[in-house]
Design an enzyme around this catalytic site. Structure first.
Site, PDB file in Angstrom:
ATOM      1  N   ASP A  68       0.847  -1.196   0.000  1.00 35.79           N
ATOM      2  CA  ASP A  68       0.000   0.000   0.000  1.00 35.79           C
ATOM      3  C   ASP A  68       0.885   1.250   0.000  1.00 35.79           C
ATOM      4  O   ASP A  68       0.383   2.382  -0.059  1.00 35.79           O
ATOM      5  CB  ASP A  68      -0.998  -0.003   1.161  1.00 35.79           C
ATOM      6  CG  ASP A  68      -0.331  -0.071   2.518  1.00 35.79           C
ATOM      7  OD1 ASP A  68       0.905  -0.185   2.580  1.00 35.79           O
ATOM      8  OD2 ASP A  68      -1.064  -0.018   3.522  1.00 35.79           O
ATOM      9  N   GLU A 206       9.921  -3.761  10.257  1.00 33.79           N
ATOM     10  CA  GLU A 206      10.271  -2.453   9.694  1.00 33.79           C
ATOM     11  C   GLU A 206      10.831  -1.518  10.753  1.00 33.79           C
ATOM     12  O   GLU A 206      10.229  -1.337  11.826  1.00 33.79           O
ATOM     13  CB  GLU A 206       9.042  -1.817   9.018  1.00 33.79           C
ATOM     14  CG  GLU A 206       9.368  -0.444   8.429  1.00 33.79           C
ATOM     15  CD  GLU A 206       8.383   0.064   7.401  1.00 33.79           C
ATOM     16  OE1 GLU A 206       7.456  -0.683   7.011  1.00 33.79           O
ATOM     17  OE2 GLU A 206       8.547   1.218   6.962  1.00 33.79           O
TER      18      GLU A 206
HETATM   19  O1  KIV Z   1       3.653  -1.070   1.571  1.00 35.15           O
HETATM   20  C1  KIV Z   1       4.836  -1.428   1.528  1.00 35.15           C
HETATM   21  O2  KIV Z   1       5.573  -1.179   0.567  1.00 35.15           O
HETATM   22  C2  KIV Z   1       5.373  -2.158   2.668  1.00 35.15           C
HETATM   23  C3  KIV Z   1       6.844  -2.364   2.723  1.00 35.15           C
HETATM   24  C4  KIV Z   1       7.487  -1.137   3.224  1.00 35.15           C
HETATM   25  C5  KIV Z   1       7.207  -3.547   3.520  1.00 35.15           C
HETATM   26  O3  KIV Z   1       4.644  -2.533   3.527  1.00 35.15           O
END
Ligand code: KIV
Length: 289
Positions: A68, A206
């Site tokens: 997202d 993260e």
């Molecule tokens: O939405 C995304 O790109 C993510 C990554 C940062 C893991 O959740």
């Protein structure tokens, strides 16, 4: 063999390298589990369209995430919060169409799963049936465990996402590093164990201290996928526009830029505009007679 019987290729988790050993089918959760067993590290990139996803598929990226992060990296929003299910379905379907071998994981966007496990199931089913993805990702540790459990019971492979959870940007007051200090570190470990216990096949960590990510990785049987989690997670993920130098302005400390596509594309556009202005384009070889 009927539709529910795995083919010999599906039945055999790759035993060589994750991607090198998987040549005629998509990477599966079993391949990722086998990679953890033999200590093979793997990469994940985000993708939001068929063309770019096809490039990454051909390059041998085993897992593509329709994140997202499309909100801020593709659709022009400031955060991931406004992204809708309809947008995720459309982007995910494009990524599935553009690829042959990568496992495609799609994010459940903000507001599409927090109400109840039933809501999570409804929207995960949309991503699998309408877009054809192989797995979904959702944010949260202990707080999302019941939803993960229901999805997994129903046959939906789930990647969890803990540490910094960008859908909570307003509650967090930005994007601060998570898991610093004893209590926060213990909570991160509890979250990691809760999503594993609930049946997640992998977990994104993260923006957490490298030492803590290493500890979580050692204590979990499922693969950890780091983004700003240091070198010791089982896998790494980057947002593709950061990785390839498309993002304007500052990128987070954990990003390494492997190309400068923003300059390359800008130079190409400027050269094209100049040639149109001077009449150098189109030349005879670009014209029909
Ligand atoms: O939405 C995304 O790109 C993510 C990554 C940062 C893991 O959740």
């Amino acid at each position: 063999m009927n539709a529910s019987t795995p083919s010999p290729a599906q039945n055999q988790a790759s035993t060589t390298t994750l991607y090198g050993g998987v040549t005629n089918r998509r990477v599966t959760v079993r391949d990722l589990a086998a990679a953890k067993q033999r200590g093979e590290k793997w990469s994940m990139l985000t993708a939001y369209d068929a063309l770019t996803a096809g490039v990454f598929d051909e390059a041998g990226i085993p897992v593509l995430l329709v994140g997202d992060s499309a909100g801020n990296c593709h659709l022009g929003y400031e955060t991931t919060v406004p992204v809708t299910m309809d947008q995720m379905v459309m982007l995910s379907a494009a990524v599935v169409r553009g690829t042959k071998r990568s496992m495609i994981v799609a994010d459940l966007p903000f507001g599409s799963y927090q109400e109840s496990p039933a809501q999570a199931m409804h929207n995960a089913a949309r991503l699998m049936k309408e877009a054809g993805v192989g797995a979904v990702k959702l944010e949260g540790g202990e707080r999302s465990a019941r939803s993960i459990e229901l999805l997994v019971e129903a046959g939906v492979p789930v990647m969890a996402h803990i540490g910094l959870t960008p859908q909570s940007v307003h509650a967090l007051g930005g994007y601060p590093v998570q898991g610093r200090g004893d209590e926060a570190a213990h909570q991160l470990l509890r979250d990691a164990k809760a999503v594993q216990q609930a049946g997640a096949f992998a977990v994104v960590l993260e923006a957490v201290p490298a030492e803590l990510a290493a500890q979580v990785t050692e204590q979990l049987a499922i693969p950890t996928v780091g983004i700003g989690g240091g070198p010791d997670t089982d896998a790494q993920v980057l947002v593709w526009t950061d990785m390839a130098g498309m993002t304007a302005g500052r990128v987070p400390k954990f990003v390494k830029q492997y190309a400068d596509l923003r300059t390359v594309l800008g130079d190409a556009a400027r050269a094209y505009a100049e040639e149109v202005r001077t009449g150098a384009f189109p030349a005879a070889e670009h014209s029909f007679h």
